[in-house]
Design an enzyme around this catalytic site. Structure first.
Site, PDB file in Angstrom:
ATOM      1  N   THR A 168       0.993  -1.176   0.361  1.00  0.00           N
ATOM      2  CA  THR A 168      -0.011   0.357  -0.233  1.00  0.00           C
ATOM      3  C   THR A 168       1.279   0.631   0.257  1.00  0.00           C
ATOM      4  O   THR A 168      -0.036   2.440  -0.842  1.00  0.00           O
ATOM      5  CB  THR A 168      -0.935  -0.406   1.592  1.00  0.00           C
ATOM      6  OG1 THR A 168      -2.032  -0.943   0.523  1.00  0.00           O
ATOM      7  CG2 THR A 168      -2.147   1.121   0.848  1.00  0.00           C
ATOM      8  N   CYS A 169       1.589   1.487   0.762  1.00  0.00           N
ATOM      9  CA  CYS A 169       3.020   2.594   0.894  1.00  0.00           C
ATOM     10  C   CYS A 169       3.375   2.656  -0.192  1.00  0.00           C
ATOM     11  O   CYS A 169       3.467   3.820  -1.309  1.00  0.00           O
ATOM     12  CB  CYS A 169       4.264   2.187   1.780  1.00  0.00           C
ATOM     13  SG  CYS A 169       2.850   1.794   3.654  1.00  0.00           S
ATOM     14  N   SER A 170       3.708   1.958  -1.693  1.00  0.00           N
ATOM     15  CA  SER A 170       5.070   1.426  -2.664  1.00  0.00           C
ATOM     16  C   SER A 170       3.603   2.417  -3.848  1.00  0.00           C
ATOM     17  O   SER A 170       3.606   2.547  -4.607  1.00  0.00           O
ATOM     18  CB  SER A 170       5.447   0.692  -2.720  1.00  0.00           C
ATOM     19  OG  SER A 170       6.279   0.523  -2.160  1.00  0.00           O
TER      20      SER A 170
END
Length: 159
Positions: free
Chosen positions: A47-49
């Site tokens: 999700t972060c990337s």
């Protein structure tokens, strides 16, 4: 208890890479500036990337037009943060801050125990708007969610 709107950020030393590894204290980083600081549980995580950092990269210039600096923070070392920035085409000026020992994260009261996933202590997913070292807006995600800390949500809140 987590930091609250109206409170001053705690003074802690973070790291980043600017030519080489440098230390920067939160007073120097936030005093006299307007900054959106968003935190992710981990660099290179899905999700972060795929969403969180890319949203801030996409909207970076809109924050800058409003006179707001942008900083991304994770409980990772500065070399990981630099590699992640390069892989995500992070523009110059979007600060990639390493809170390797989670000292700032803990001082904010926004830590996450990710030991069950082999990741130890991490930052909860959040975004805050800071003026002159004081928190003016704080949005912390519920576990497993990604909504209120997005670049789009913060731009909407900041009008």
């Amino acid at each position: 208890m987590p930091i609250q709107v109206g409170e001053r950020l705690p003074e802690v030393v973070l790291q980043w890479i600017r030519g080489g590894v440098e230390k920067i204290d939160t007073r120097t980083l936030f005093d006299g500036r307007k900054v959106v600081l968003f935190a992710v549980p981990g660099a290179f995580t899905p999700t972060c990337s795929e969403k969180h950092l890319p949203g801030y990269v996409q909207h970076f210039e809109e924050f800058r037009r409003r006179g707001i600096d942008v900083a991304c923070m994770a409980v990772n070392d500065p070399f990981v943060m630099q590699a992640w920035a390069e892989s995500q085409s992070v523009p110059d000026g979007l600060m990639m801050l390493a809170d390797g020992n989670a000292e700032f994260t803990r001082a904010l009261g926004l830590e996450l125990d990710a030991s069950a996933y082999g990741m130890g202590t991490r930052a909860r997913r959040f975004a805050m708007y800071v003026e002159d070292g004081v928190v003016r807006e704080l949005q912390v995600e519920a576990p497993g969610e990604y909504r209120v800390s997005s670049a789009e949500a913060m731009l909407e809140r900041l009008g």
